[in-house]
Design an enzyme around this catalytic site. Structure first.
Site, PDB file in Angstrom:
ATOM      1  CB  SER A 254      60.322  30.546 -37.414  1.00 52.21           C
ATOM      2  OG  SER A 254      60.490  29.942 -36.148  1.00 52.21           O
ATOM      3  CG  HIS A 299      53.609  21.913 -32.122  1.00 48.50           C
ATOM      4  ND1 HIS A 299      54.800  22.449 -31.664  1.00 48.50           N
ATOM      5  CD2 HIS A 299      52.846  22.964 -32.520  1.00 48.50           C
ATOM      6  CE1 HIS A 299      54.766  23.771 -31.794  1.00 48.50           C
ATOM      7  NE2 HIS A 299      53.598  24.108 -32.297  1.00 48.50           N
ATOM      8  CB  CYS A 312      56.618  22.104 -34.894  1.00 51.82           C
ATOM      9  SG  CYS A 312      57.280  20.870 -33.752  1.00 51.82           S
TER      10      CYS A 312
END
Length: 528
Positions: A254, A299, A312
């Site tokens: 990420s 989410h 997310c």
């Protein structure tokens, strides 16, 4: 280092020298010497190798770094060993041992392959050369020039008289950009973990920290490491000799999302207020496979800010799919992904920035949409080094202005006594956005990753008197099946995810950019 702390120096030490021509029975002499001194098999083997390559009237080292007691033993028995003497010679020494060993590197004896490529005149009187790290990178500055003496010899090669002499020039002293105190903080923070920390000065590109753990003692290599110790380092599964900072290649996870997000804004693929619904998975029409979000229950609706703060996956799956792999590769390439950072550190790697062309050249295969989706969250073929990721982060912190990483700060010239500071290279505007406010949209979300109520790195914001912009990352070591769940407690260490963090501070006027990688550390937001 940049603060004047000595990282490598030459120290005088006593060495046991043997001149083969002056020894009546070399084998008997070696046997007798081993009876009064602790000379091991590796030391004797190195000596025999030198004898086979040197001229018989040269004094060759049999044992280095003699203790005072060992010197005394030779002195007492001196009459028994014609052709054997003790002499003080300079030897490289690393006063901090394993500290910053991968950044500093080490010198070692010149081997046959190196002899073929060096200037024979310049290295004529030399026995050592830089092997790794800064010792190798700046060998040209550190080595100096050998002196030259023209002599008349007889038919046996023995010197009769000296005809002319040119004295040697000492090598220069160098100051590297490393901050040894900051490096030690990074090493202590990693503790017993395997991993890396890289820190760069955002304004200059100076590499302040280049930490790689586990590490090793470079002093072991200076005068030849014994086989058992070397085998122990080579066979260690934790790879202490491997420079993870410049050579370690990891899926960025990420930590790549800020770059993917900025690509979406710059390409008008997404607006800051556009939302994507996250039910916990992402799917494509007519495709059975579901790409899961790290949050299994989802989410809900995510806009740009929330998706960055809460990391997310579904938001970035969708964004990556709409950008397309070539759009991703084109934009991220401007930050230096898929290319060597240009630091000059020996062996630095370029990672992999995948694209259709890359896969076609590498495997002769076509590209699939699912591979684009994986790339968008820093998985699949995508690989980066900690140094490379920090370099890209510097460009982001500078709003698109790239700074070339550098290790050399200044040179103290032995010939003149002057110190010449290396000029800072001109920054290159690698990334230009049509809407400058997109930088601020990104920066606001990165600050909220640390300081927001739902930020994945909010645990590090306590008691800070400055603000950080950053991003956590989790790098998968292996792939899960469609319906499998990742259970950290059921996995052996070698299958746990790598934990990553990248960030710069102060957030509004960046001075330092940092990347940390903890191998098999689990989630980036949960590793401390």
């Amino acid at each position: 280092d940049r603060n004047g702390i000595i990282l490598a120096e030459n120290r005088s030490n006593f060495q046991l020298l043997v001149t083969p021509e002056q020894v009546a029975d070399l084998e008997a002499t070696l046997t007798e010497l081993r009876q009064i001194l602790p000379i091991d098999d590796d030391e004797e083997e190195r000596f025999r190798d030198l004898v086979s390559r040197a001229r018989p009237f040269e004094a060759l080292p049999l044992k280095v770094r003699l203790t005072d007691r060992e010197v005394a033993k030779i002195a007492i028995n001196r009459h028994r060993f014609p052709g054997v003497e003790v002499e003080a010679r300079l030897s490289r020494y690393y006063p901090h041992g394993p500290h910053a060993a991968h950044a500093i590197g080490y010198v070692g004896r010149i081997n046959e392959r190196e002899l073929q490529r060096v200037d024979s005149q310049r290295y004529g009187g030399s026995s050592h050369i830089g092997k790794t790290g800064s010792e190798r990178q700046f060998e040209e500055q550190l080595h100096g020039f050998a002196g030259v003496e023209r002599v008349e010899t007889n038919a046996r090669g023995r010197v009769v008289q000296s005809l002319s002499r040119q004295p040697p020039d000492a090598g220069d002293d160098i100051v590297i950009t490393l901050d040894s105190r900051l490096q030690r903080v990074a090493e202590e923070a990693l503790g017993q973990e395997s991993g890396s920390v890289v820190a760069m000065d955002v304004q200059t590109g100076d590499i302040l920290v280049l930490a790689s753990l586990p590490t090793f003692d470079p002093n072991l290599f200076v005068n030849g490491i014994d086989r058992e110790t070397y085998a122990g380092l080579q066979e260690n599964l934790e790879r202490p000799l491997y420079n993870r900072a410049a050579r370690g290649e990891y899926p960025p996870g990420s930590t790549i999302k800020p770059f993917i997000g900025l690509a979406g804004l710059a390409d008008d693929t997404v607006d800051r207020d556009d939302t994507v619904y996250c039910p916990g998975y992402y799917s494509l029409d007519n495709v059975d496979h579901r790409w899961r979000c790290w949050k299994r229950r989802g989410h809900g609706n995510m806009d740009f800010h929330d998706a960055m703060v809460q990391s997310c996956d579904v938001y970035y799956y969708d964004l990556g799919y709409n950008l397309g792999i070539d759009g991703i590769a084109r934009f991220l390439g401007r930050f230096g992904f898929g290319a060597h950072p240009g630091s000059g550190i020996p062996g630095e790697r370029a990672g992999i920035l995948p694209s259709r062309e890359w896969k076609r050249n590498q495997y002769g295969e076509t590209w699939y949409h699912g591979e684009t989706i994986n790339t968008a969250i820093g998985q699949g073929y995508f690989l980066v080094t900690p140094l490379q990721l920090t370099h890209a982060l510097v460009t982001m912190a500078n709003r698109g202005l790239a700074r070339k990483p550098r290790m050399l700060r200044a040179i103290h010239q032995s010939s003149s006594g002057e110190t010449r500071r290396e000029p800072i290279g001109e920054g290159k505007q690698a990334v230009t956005l049509a809407q400058e406010d997109h930088w601020e949209v990104l920066m606001d979300s990165l600050k909220a990753v640390i300081h927001g109520e739902r930020g994945t790195a909010r645990s590090i914001s306590n008691n800070l008197n400055y603000r950080i912009a950053g991003k956590t990352g989790t790098s998968q070591v292996f792939s899960l099946g469609q319906d499998e769940e990742y259970n950290e407690e059921d996995l052996r260490r070698g299958l746990l995810d790598h934990a990553l963090f990248t960030g710069f501070a102060p957030a509004d006027n960046p001075r330092i950019a940092v990347t940390a990688v903890v191998e098999y550390g689990g989630s980036g937001g949960g590793t401390h």
